[in-house]
Scaffold this motif. Structure first.
Motif, PDB file in Angstrom:
ATOM      1  N   GLY A 256      45.023 -36.648  -2.087  1.00 17.05           N
ATOM      2  CA  GLY A 256      45.506 -36.066  -0.830  1.00 17.05           C
ATOM      3  C   GLY A 256      44.631 -34.916  -0.368  1.00 17.05           C
ATOM      4  O   GLY A 256      44.306 -34.026  -1.155  1.00 17.05           O
ATOM      5  N   LYS A 257      44.255 -34.957   0.901  1.00 18.59           N
ATOM      6  CA  LYS A 257      43.428 -33.884   1.470  1.00 18.59           C
ATOM      7  C   LYS A 257      44.240 -32.596   1.551  1.00 18.59           C
ATOM      8  O   LYS A 257      45.309 -32.551   2.160  1.00 18.59           O
ATOM      9  CB  LYS A 257      42.937 -34.301   2.866  1.00 18.59           C
ATOM     10  N   GLY A 258      43.679 -31.539   0.966  1.00 18.54           N
ATOM     11  CA  GLY A 258      44.409 -30.267   0.921  1.00 18.54           C
ATOM     12  C   GLY A 258      43.639 -29.110   1.540  1.00 18.54           C
ATOM     13  O   GLY A 258      43.312 -28.136   0.865  1.00 18.54           O
ATOM     14  N   PHE A 261      43.607 -24.428   5.654  1.00 19.78           N
ATOM     15  CA  PHE A 261      43.342 -24.103   7.055  1.00 19.78           C
ATOM     16  C   PHE A 261      41.954 -24.620   7.405  1.00 19.78           C
ATOM     17  O   PHE A 261      40.996 -24.352   6.705  1.00 19.78           O
ATOM     18  CB  PHE A 261      43.421 -22.594   7.334  1.00 19.78           C
ATOM     19  N   ASP A 262      41.873 -25.376   8.509  1.00 24.36           N
ATOM     20  CA  ASP A 262      40.590 -25.944   8.930  1.00 24.36           C
ATOM     21  C   ASP A 262      40.133 -25.272  10.215  1.00 24.36           C
ATOM     22  O   ASP A 262      40.538 -25.663  11.312  1.00 24.36           O
ATOM     23  CB  ASP A 262      40.729 -27.464   9.129  1.00 24.36           C
ATOM     24  N   SER A 263      39.288 -24.264  10.050  1.00 26.21           N
ATOM     25  CA  SER A 263      38.735 -23.588  11.238  1.00 26.21           C
ATOM     26  C   SER A 263      37.559 -24.383  11.797  1.00 26.21           C
ATOM     27  O   SER A 263      37.096 -24.136  12.904  1.00 26.21           O
ATOM     28  CB  SER A 263      38.251 -22.182  10.860  1.00 26.21           C
ATOM     29  N   MET A 279      48.127 -27.483   9.106  1.00 27.69           N
ATOM     30  CA  MET A 279      48.679 -28.770   8.653  1.00 27.69           C
ATOM     31  C   MET A 279      47.647 -29.664   7.971  1.00 27.69           C
ATOM     32  O   MET A 279      47.949 -30.783   7.583  1.00 27.69           O
ATOM     33  CB  MET A 279      49.298 -29.526   9.839  1.00 27.69           C
ATOM     34  N   ASP A 280      46.416 -29.154   7.791  1.00 25.32           N
ATOM     35  CA  ASP A 280      45.349 -30.017   7.292  1.00 25.32           C
ATOM     36  C   ASP A 280      45.458 -30.278   5.777  1.00 25.32           C
ATOM     37  O   ASP A 280      44.567 -30.883   5.189  1.00 25.32           O
ATOM     38  CB  ASP A 280      43.988 -29.398   7.655  1.00 25.32           C
ATOM     39  N   MET A 281      46.562 -29.803   5.204  1.00 26.31           N
ATOM     40  CA  MET A 281      46.821 -30.078   3.777  1.00 26.31           C
ATOM     41  C   MET A 281      47.980 -31.063   3.631  1.00 26.31           C
ATOM     42  O   MET A 281      48.566 -31.189   2.557  1.00 26.31           O
ATOM     43  CB  MET A 281      47.105 -28.778   2.983  1.00 26.31           C
ATOM     44  N   ALA A 340      33.584 -31.774   9.474  1.00 27.54           N
ATOM     45  CA  ALA A 340      33.934 -33.050   8.830  1.00 27.54           C
ATOM     46  C   ALA A 340      34.049 -32.776   7.333  1.00 27.54           C
ATOM     47  O   ALA A 340      33.354 -33.374   6.506  1.00 27.54           O
ATOM     48  CB  ALA A 340      32.879 -34.107   9.144  1.00 27.54           C
ATOM     49  N   GLU A 341      34.935 -31.830   6.989  1.00 31.42           N
ATOM     50  CA  GLU A 341      35.042 -31.337   5.608  1.00 31.42           C
ATOM     51  C   GLU A 341      35.980 -32.193   4.748  1.00 31.42           C
ATOM     52  O   GLU A 341      35.821 -32.258   3.532  1.00 31.42           O
ATOM     53  CB  GLU A 341      35.513 -29.882   5.615  1.00 31.42           C
ATOM     54  N   GLY A 342      36.941 -32.869   5.425  1.00 32.90           N
ATOM     55  CA  GLY A 342      37.936 -33.625   4.660  1.00 32.90           C
ATOM     56  C   GLY A 342      37.279 -34.695   3.807  1.00 32.90           C
ATOM     57  O   GLY A 342      37.577 -34.832   2.615  1.00 32.90           O
ATOM     58  N   ALA A 366      45.143 -38.528   4.241  1.00 32.84           N
ATOM     59  CA  ALA A 366      44.398 -37.390   4.769  1.00 32.84           C
ATOM     60  C   ALA A 366      44.573 -37.245   6.272  1.00 32.84           C
ATOM     61  O   ALA A 366      44.595 -38.236   7.002  1.00 32.84           O
ATOM     62  CB  ALA A 366      42.911 -37.564   4.437  1.00 32.84           C
ATOM     63  N   THR A 367      44.696 -36.002   6.715  1.00 29.99           N
ATOM     64  CA  THR A 367      44.627 -35.715   8.148  1.00 29.99           C
ATOM     65  C   THR A 367      43.133 -35.658   8.465  1.00 29.99           C
ATOM     66  O   THR A 367      42.553 -34.600   8.615  1.00 29.99           O
ATOM     67  CB  THR A 367      45.300 -34.354   8.434  1.00 29.99           C
ATOM     68  N   LEU A 368      42.531 -36.855   8.545  1.00 33.31           N
ATOM     69  CA  LEU A 368      41.072 -36.892   8.478  1.00 33.31           C
ATOM     70  C   LEU A 368      40.360 -36.746   9.813  1.00 33.31           C
ATOM     71  O   LEU A 368      39.355 -36.052   9.900  1.00 33.31           O
ATOM     72  CB  LEU A 368      40.612 -38.172   7.769  1.00 33.31           C
TER      73      LEU A 368
HETATM   74 ZN    ZN Z   1      40.162 -31.112   8.407  1.00 24.97          ZN
END
Ligand code: ZN
Ligand code: BES
Ligand code: ZN
Length: 489
Positions: A256-258, A261-263, A279-281, A340-342, A366-368
């Motif tokens: 699971g993508k955790g 925080f995705d800035s 919510m990116d986790m 594109a870190e996920g 993943a919230t990919l």
């Molecule tokens: Zn992300």
């Protein structure tokens, strides 16, 4: 909170009784109820249309304080989701009325063209999920969840399906847990904090659980995960949970993508795109909560879950576009875009579980990509896999739990777009089209011969507006689906 009850309405004292009603036919066999519904329809107060409601106080011949009739619409259009939503709405109403207990009358067996256990499952899910509030951050708690919700069924059904309430409760508690984590603000779920929250719940559920610290991650070679975490003072973690089942031969791995925080990192997101990036986790939350639920459900399969947890921030130490990193698998990756870190953290986690646990099946949540939301909207997840059986199993489970999934293509020739001049692969497609597909194809490079599916939950993981059985914020999407799916794999 959930239980069955079988009560004689003439005698048993009930504070609040919810009675679902169809517009075209009687769905209850209880005479007292039938008489009340008939009366309401006669006075044209209420005809059972969807979302209609009417309240009776102390109807004659009963020991019930109030009966609330709720419309379901035409009986042949009633599906489990209609019932889930009705039950959720009923609970919300009771919470607003400051009640502690509610009784809900289940439609009699075979009055609605639905499998009976499926029907009572949906009703209980609505009751339990509708009872979840997220008010941890409010000084004044305006509402309190109900203490008890009873589903009224015949005594023999209560006996036959006696184990259902506690199972449904475990699954819905998992959904609620995932929702809480997703809705939690990013300053309270830095990677170390979020990892510890998971650990505490997992240990309580008696799962094997551990957190990898940075030093170990460095030694193990989690180059991609560390590169994403490079910009933040809040250092990344890797959490691994295991559910072991006696006598099981199969191992399923969940990833699971955790991203807490995705800035966007150095490729900083525009401000409005950053609004809900706490919510990116959601993938990690769903996977962890599902495993915690499974500790109670006890499916006959080993399940291992890996959650790479990291904050994606810009700073002087952050990774740059153009950086080339060495991933856990050994493949070098050129960072075309730090947003594109996920896929980078998933690549390491997927290669890790494949090598260490040799699972027969690997599923990542993943919230990919924003592209998947463009394709399918905010309520449907994208499923990417070459395995027809796995795709079918996931889509079917999603239909059952109303966590809808739609299969998307994985055309190998699109891999062309991920070519880098300098590294084995780029994390960024060369065109902006089909972004959900190129993201999935990138992930596919990090699984070898394991059966694998990727579920992009960027749309349905979070809701700006609440619905019948989910408040605004994290939806817990995927938890119920995974609990259903795991028994079929
Ligand atoms: Zn992300
Ligand atoms: N976390 C985002 C994806 C996302 C978008 C989730 C909207 C939920 C709602 C992800 O890390 C991201 O930023 N993806 C980029 C990829 C692009 C840079 C190739 C995207 O979708 O724009
Ligand atoms: Zn991003």
């Amino acid at each position: 909170m959930l239980a069955f009850a079988s009560v004689d309405l003439k005698e048993g004292m009930i504070e609040t009784l919810i009675v679902p009603v169809c517009s075209d036919k009687a769905i209850h066999t209880d005479r007292t109820i039938a008489a009340i519904v008939k009366k309401a329809k006669k006075f044209k107060e209420f005809c059972g249309e969807k979302d209609e409601e009417v309240v009776f106080y102390k109807p004659i011949g009963t020991a019930v304080n109030r009966v609330i009739l709720l419309g379901l619409g035409k009986s042949d259009a009633v599906d489990p989701e209609t019932l889930r939503a009705m039950a959720g709405k009923a609970v919300k109403k009771c919470i607003r009325m400051k009640l502690d207990v509610v009784h809900l009358m289940a439609p009699a067996e075979q009055k609605i063209q639905l499998d009976y256990p499926l029907m009572i499952e949906a009703l209980m899910e609505g009751l339990s999920l509708g009872n979840h509030l997220f008010d941890k951050y409010l000084q004044e708690k305006k509402h309190k969840p109900l203490k008890k919700a009873y589903l009224l069924v015949e005594a023999d059904a209560a006996k036959k399906y006696g184990r259902l309430p506690s199972r449904i409760e475990a699954i819905c508690a998992g959904t609620a847990l995932a929702r809480d984590w997703v809705s939690m603000p990013p300053n309270d779920k830095r990677p170390d904090q979020f990892a510890n929250l998971i650990l505490a719940k997992a240990r309580k559920a008696k799962l094997t659980a551990r957190i990898m610290q940075e030093k170990e991650m460095r030694q193990e070679g989690f180059g991609a995960l560390l590169a994403v975490g490079a910009g933040s003072q809040n250092r990344p973690r890797m959490v691994v949970l295991e559910y072991k089942s006696k006598g099981a031969v199969k191992t399923v791995a969940l990833v699971g993508k955790g991203v807490t925080f995705d800035s966007g990192g150095i490729n900083l997101k525009p401000s409005t795109s950053m609004d809900d990036m706490k919510m990116d986790m959601s993938g990690a939350a769903a996977v962890a909560a599902a495993l915690i639920a499974m500790a109670t459900l006890k499916p006959k399969v080993h399940v291992v879950a890996a959650m790479p947890i990291v904050e994606n921030m810009p700073s002087g130490s952050a990774s740059r576009p153009g950086d080339i990193i060495k991933s856990y698998s050994g493949k070098s990756i050129e960072i075309g875009n730090t947003d594109a870190e996920g896929r980078l953290i998933l690549a390491d986690a997927m290669a890790f579980v494949s090598r260490k646990y040799k699972p027969q099946i690997l599923i990542d949540l993943a919230t990919l990509t924003g592209a998947c939301v463009v394709a399918l909207g905010e309520k449907i997840a994208g499923v990417f896999t070459d395995d027809d059986d796995l795709a079918e199993a996931i889509v079917t489970s999603g239909k059952k739990t109303h966590e809808r999934c739609w299969r998307m293509p994985l055309p190998p020739d699109y891999k062309e777009q991920l070519k880098s001049d300098f590294a084995d692969i780029s994390n960024m497609g060369s065109t902006r089209w089909g972004g959900a597909i190129t993201a999935a194809l990138f992930l596919s490079e990090f699984v070898k011969d394991t059966r694998w599916a990727h579920i992009d939950i960027a749309g349905p993981a979070y809701a700006k507006k609440g619905n019948a059985y989910c408040p605004a914020g994290g939806t817990g999407f995927g938890v119920r689906l995974l609990c259903d799916l795991i028994n079929k794999l």
